[in-house]
Design an enzyme around this catalytic site. Structure first.
Site, PDB file in Angstrom:
ATOM      1  N   ASP A 151      -4.879   5.059  -9.326  1.00 49.91           N
ATOM      2  CA  ASP A 151      -4.712   5.052 -11.046  1.00 49.91           C
ATOM      3  C   ASP A 151      -5.422   6.320 -11.554  1.00 49.91           C
ATOM      4  OD1 ASP A 151      -2.948   3.092 -11.020  1.00 49.91           O
ATOM      5  OD2 ASP A 151      -4.042   1.655 -11.797  1.00 49.91           O
ATOM      6  N   ARG A 163       1.502 -10.111  -3.953  1.00 50.39           N
ATOM      7  CA  ARG A 163       1.381 -11.764  -4.238  1.00 50.39           C
ATOM      8  C   ARG A 163       2.575 -12.369  -3.569  1.00 50.39           C
ATOM      9  NH1 ARG A 163      -0.195  -9.449  -9.118  1.00 50.39           N
ATOM     10  NH2 ARG A 163       1.941  -9.383 -10.054  1.00 50.39           N
ATOM     11  N   ASP A 202       4.603   0.521 -11.801  1.00 47.60           N
ATOM     12  CA  ASP A 202       3.285   0.547 -11.169  1.00 47.60           C
ATOM     13  C   ASP A 202       2.730  -0.726 -10.813  1.00 47.60           C
ATOM     14  OD1 ASP A 202       0.657   2.042 -10.759  1.00 47.60           O
ATOM     15  OD2 ASP A 202       0.218   0.559 -12.261  1.00 47.60           O
ATOM     16  N   ASP A 217      -5.365   0.363  -5.895  1.00 47.17           N
ATOM     17  CA  ASP A 217      -4.368   0.506  -6.927  1.00 47.17           C
ATOM     18  C   ASP A 217      -5.283   1.231  -8.192  1.00 47.17           C
ATOM     19  OD1 ASP A 217      -1.951   0.132  -8.251  1.00 47.17           O
ATOM     20  OD2 ASP A 217      -2.956  -1.430  -9.436  1.00 47.17           O
ATOM     21  N   ASP A 273       3.711  -2.693  -6.735  1.00 46.19           N
ATOM     22  CA  ASP A 273       3.089  -3.218  -5.569  1.00 46.19           C
ATOM     23  C   ASP A 273       2.189  -4.548  -5.716  1.00 46.19           C
ATOM     24  OD1 ASP A 273       1.313  -2.288  -7.517  1.00 46.19           O
ATOM     25  OD2 ASP A 273       0.182  -0.654  -6.470  1.00 46.19           O
ATOM     26  N   GLY A 274       1.667  -4.915  -6.726  1.00 45.79           N
ATOM     27  CA  GLY A 274       0.909  -6.125  -6.884  1.00 45.79           C
ATOM     28  C   GLY A 274       1.714  -7.473  -6.615  1.00 45.79           C
ATOM     29  N   ASP A 333       0.804  -1.391  -0.009  1.00 50.80           N
ATOM     30  CA  ASP A 333       0.034  -0.055  -0.060  1.00 50.80           C
ATOM     31  C   ASP A 333       0.814   1.210   0.154  1.00 50.80           C
ATOM     32  OD1 ASP A 333      -2.021  -1.743   0.140  1.00 50.80           O
ATOM     33  OD2 ASP A 333      -2.571  -1.233   2.060  1.00 50.80           O
ATOM     34  N   VAL A 371       3.822   1.512  -1.317  1.00 44.67           N
ATOM     35  CA  VAL A 371       4.358   1.805  -2.619  1.00 44.67           C
ATOM     36  C   VAL A 371       3.327   2.358  -3.405  1.00 44.67           C
ATOM     37  CG1 VAL A 371       5.249   0.519  -4.692  1.00 44.67           C
ATOM     38  CG2 VAL A 371       5.884  -0.023  -2.468  1.00 44.67           C
ATOM     39  N   THR A 372       2.059   1.882  -3.424  1.00 46.65           N
ATOM     40  CA  THR A 372       0.866   2.486  -4.317  1.00 46.65           C
ATOM     41  C   THR A 372       0.858   3.855  -4.198  1.00 46.65           C
ATOM     42  OG1 THR A 372      -0.038   0.328  -4.197  1.00 46.65           O
ATOM     43  CG2 THR A 372      -1.429   2.081  -4.963  1.00 46.65           C
TER      44      THR A 372
END
EC number: 2.7.8.-
Length: 203
Positions: A90, A73, A65, A86, A68-69, A28, A30-31
């Site tokens: 965006d 994971r 981008d 996210d 974060d995903g 979060d 990082v997002t």
């Protein structure tokens, strides 16, 4: 188009994602940080005419981008909240990019046609993801389209960097016009897809 490279991007960012997780950084964070950098850069650099600098900085953070995903994971934290955060943030980043261009072309850039095109991209670019989200909220799908988010960002940032580096302003005009048309076509495609699904589901 660029969605085909998601696997490559995941492999590319996995080492950095692991390093950030070991350092105690959350997905979060990082997002949110990435979005703040993009928004501040777009709303400062573009209106003041720093197209090259702004384009390069935003491109770097746009390329990262997906970190974060990957982090979510790897840490086993993938879930609805991360996806919601996210996608929502965006919209802030995308809006800031085109809003920054609108401010530039209504100010120092002094080009009303380009300002109108950038505004059209801003509006249509917000409708594209809304159409998909609304369709999914109704139990249907609308992921079709010729102008996905990554493709739109690649096009506008490439044009911004090139014009900032000295290419004629007509390059931006052409790219913005094509993006506006492509976004409009994508909206129509998604509406047609949902209409077809709705008619098929009707008793």
């Amino acid at each position: 188009m660029l969605s085909r490279f998601r696997g490559l991007m995941t492999r590319l960012w996995t080492p950095l994602a692991d390093a950030l997780l070991r350092a105690g950084v959350s997905p979060d964070a990082v997002t949110i940080t990435g979005t703040l950098v993009v928004v501040v850069t777009a709303l400062w650099a573009f209106p003041t005419g720093h197209l090259l600098l702004g384009g390069v900085l935003i491109a770097v953070f746009t390329l990262t981008d997906s970190i974060d995903g990957v982090m979510a994971r790897r840490a086993g934290r993938s879930g609805p909240w991360g996806a919601f955060l996210d996608s929502t943030l965006d919209r802030f980043g995308d809006g800031a990019i085109f809003a920054g261009l609108v401010l530039w072309y209504t100010g120092g850039g002094d080009s009303r046609p380009d300002a109108v095109l950038a505004l059209a991209c801003l509006v249509l670019g917000s409708i594209v993801p809304y159409a998909r989200a609304r369709a999914e909220g109704l139990g249907m799908t609308a992921s079709i389209g010729i102008a996905e988010r990554a493709d739109r960002l690649l096009a506008v940032l490439t044009a911004t960097i090139l014009v900032g580096a000295g290419l004629p302003g007509v390059v931006m005009t052409v790219v913005l016009a094509l993006l506006a048309v492509a976004s409009a076509v994508t909206v129509v495609q998604r509406m047609a897809t949902v209409r077809r699904q709705a008619r098929q589901a009707a008793p």
